[in-house]
Design an enzyme around this catalytic site. Structure first.
Site, mmCIF file in Angstrom:
data_model
loop_
_atom_site.group_PDB
_atom_site.id
_atom_site.type_symbol
_atom_site.label_atom_id
_atom_site.label_comp_id
_atom_site.label_asym_id
_atom_site.label_seq_id
_atom_site.Cartn_x
_atom_site.Cartn_y
_atom_site.Cartn_z
ATOM 1 N N CYS A 53 -11.229 3.302 -1.059
ATOM 2 C CA CYS A 53 -9.694 3.933 -0.469
ATOM 3 C C CYS A 53 -9.578 3.145 0.924
ATOM 4 O O CYS A 53 -10.596 2.816 1.573
ATOM 5 C CB CYS A 53 -10.064 5.322 -0.283
ATOM 6 S SG CYS A 53 -8.545 6.096 0.668
ATOM 7 N N ASP B 283 0.837 -1.157 -0.029
ATOM 8 C CA ASP B 283 -0.181 -0.071 0.031
ATOM 9 C C ASP B 283 0.953 1.174 -0.109
ATOM 10 O O ASP B 283 2.153 1.187 0.191
ATOM 11 C CB ASP B 283 -0.870 0.005 1.349
ATOM 12 C CG ASP B 283 -1.747 1.203 1.325
ATOM 13 O OD1 ASP B 283 -2.485 1.658 0.114
ATOM 14 O OD2 ASP B 283 -1.876 1.905 2.333
ATOM 15 N N SER B 284 0.353 2.396 -0.408
ATOM 16 C CA SER B 284 1.086 3.721 -0.224
ATOM 17 C C SER B 284 1.396 3.931 1.252
ATOM 18 O O SER B 284 2.342 4.726 1.357
ATOM 19 C CB SER B 284 0.293 4.702 -0.813
ATOM 20 O OG SER B 284 -1.036 4.853 0.135
ATOM 21 N N GLU C 25 -6.113 9.128 9.415
ATOM 22 C CA GLU C 25 -4.773 8.961 9.873
ATOM 23 C C GLU C 25 -4.872 9.436 11.404
ATOM 24 O O GLU C 25 -4.079 9.198 12.261
ATOM 25 C CB GLU C 25 -3.837 9.399 9.085
ATOM 26 C CG GLU C 25 -3.793 8.673 7.749
ATOM 27 C CD GLU C 25 -2.340 8.158 7.342
ATOM 28 O OE1 GLU C 25 -1.437 8.583 7.749
ATOM 29 O OE2 GLU C 25 -2.248 7.262 6.610
ATOM 30 N N CYS D 278 -3.715 -0.816 -2.134
ATOM 31 C CA CYS D 278 -4.075 0.342 -2.462
ATOM 32 C C CYS D 278 -4.871 0.688 -3.728
ATOM 33 O O CYS D 278 -4.677 0.104 -4.540
ATOM 34 C CB CYS D 278 -2.787 1.238 -2.683
ATOM 35 S SG CYS D 278 -2.852 2.732 -3.059
ATOM 36 N N HIS E 115 -8.469 3.967 3.448
ATOM 37 C CA HIS E 115 -8.752 4.297 4.703
ATOM 38 C C HIS E 115 -10.168 4.539 5.179
ATOM 39 O O HIS E 115 -10.509 4.794 6.389
ATOM 40 C CB HIS E 115 -8.306 6.002 4.704
ATOM 41 C CG HIS E 115 -6.672 6.006 4.870
ATOM 42 N ND1 HIS E 115 -6.086 5.363 3.907
ATOM 43 C CD2 HIS E 115 -5.864 6.454 5.763
ATOM 44 C CE1 HIS E 115 -4.670 5.629 4.224
ATOM 45 N NE2 HIS E 115 -4.574 6.202 5.113
#
Ligand code: DGL
Length: 273
Positions: free
Chosen positions: A185, A12-13, A154, A75, A187
């Site tokens: 996404c 993932d990023s 985050e 991702c 997140h």
């Protein structure tokens, strides 16, 4: 030689891919996992296709150097923009999140159609639209980039007034117009509660992690590569920057602290070691 005991590789990023790891651990509890989070170069979601593709190939090569038997591109942005190059550079099978998630959304949708939210690059790529339309060309699709969701997640601001306000701004236009919403996404599953509150009970949320973990299971099972060993699985996490911070935030994503987190270096030729 690659055998069923070899790990599944996930990249993932940054940290968000842990929402996919969480589902992999649930659906495939015996599998060893090697994770790479590109915390030095996150976010990918507002970078050009060219850059994301270059990074994705480097990330995949790092996982291959750890002997993985399957690459899971957690991702959404990299899945949307770089699956072809990941596949062409990989000696093992690889899956992204877009196809399995689109399939699951189509299974659950009704007459109104499908909503898609994701990073700017994911939405601009129209990858979800393409995958949904390839299943049924008549599907109604509405999409929206929600770039501020990533920093909010985050920061752990799941239940914060600011998150509620921003989510209303992004999501109000979906009201009464969709049956399912793809959380496109890594997140967004963390913001599930606020998203669901705004969209209302009638809208089902499709989590890319869940659908992708099931797809990984199906692929490993079909290729006789499921790990049948009874021993406790080994989880290794590699990041390109801030391993300490990764470990702290990881608890929020995985619900547990990580035992093995190491920093790796990205060299000027793109090699990650
Ligand atoms: N992992 C990214 C995704 O799922 C979100 C974070 C980023 O922009 O890099 O699209």
């Amino acid at each position: 030689m690659i055998s069923p005991e070899n790990p599944i590789g996930v990249f993932d990023s940054g940290i968000g891919g842990l929402t996919v790891v969480r589902q992999l651990m649930k659906v495939l509890p015996r599998e060893n996992i090697v994770y790479f989070g590109d915390t030095a170069r996150v976010p990918y979601g507002n970078k050009s296709g060219e850059v994301v593709r270059e990074y994705a190939v480097q990330d995949a090569k790092f996982l291959l150097s750890r002997g993985v038997k399957l690459i899971v591109v957690a991702c959404n942005t990299a899945s949307a923009l770089a699956m072809d190059v990941v596949r062409s550079h990989s000696t093992v099978p690889s899956i992204g999140v877009i196809e399995p998630t689109a399939k699951e959304a189509m299974r659950q949708t009704g007459p109104r159609g499908v909503g898609v939210i994701g990073t700017l690059s994911t939405i601009n790529s129209s990858a979800y639209e393409g995958a949904l339309k390839s299943i049924d060309a008549k599907t109604q699709i509405m999409s929206q980039a929600c770039p501020l969701f990533v920093p909010l997640a985050e920061e752990g601001m799941f239940d914060h007034q600011a998150t509620e306000l921003i989510a209303r701004e992004y999501l109000s236009r979906f009201s009464g117009r969709i049956d399912v919403m793809i959380l496109g996404c890594t997140h967004y599953p963390l913001l599930r509660d606020v998203i669901s509150r705004i969209l209302g009970n009638g809208v089902k949320l499709v989590d890319a992690g869940e659908a992708t973990a099931r797809s990984a299971y199906e692929l490993l099972s079909a290729t006789h590569m499921l790990n049948t060993q009874e021993s406790r699985p080994r989880y290794e996490f590699y990041v390109s920057d801030f391993p300490q911070k990764f470990n702290e935030i990881a608890e929020r994503f995985l619900g547990t602290k990580l035992e093995f987190v190491r920093k790796v270096q990205i060299y000027s030729n793109g090699e990650i070691r």
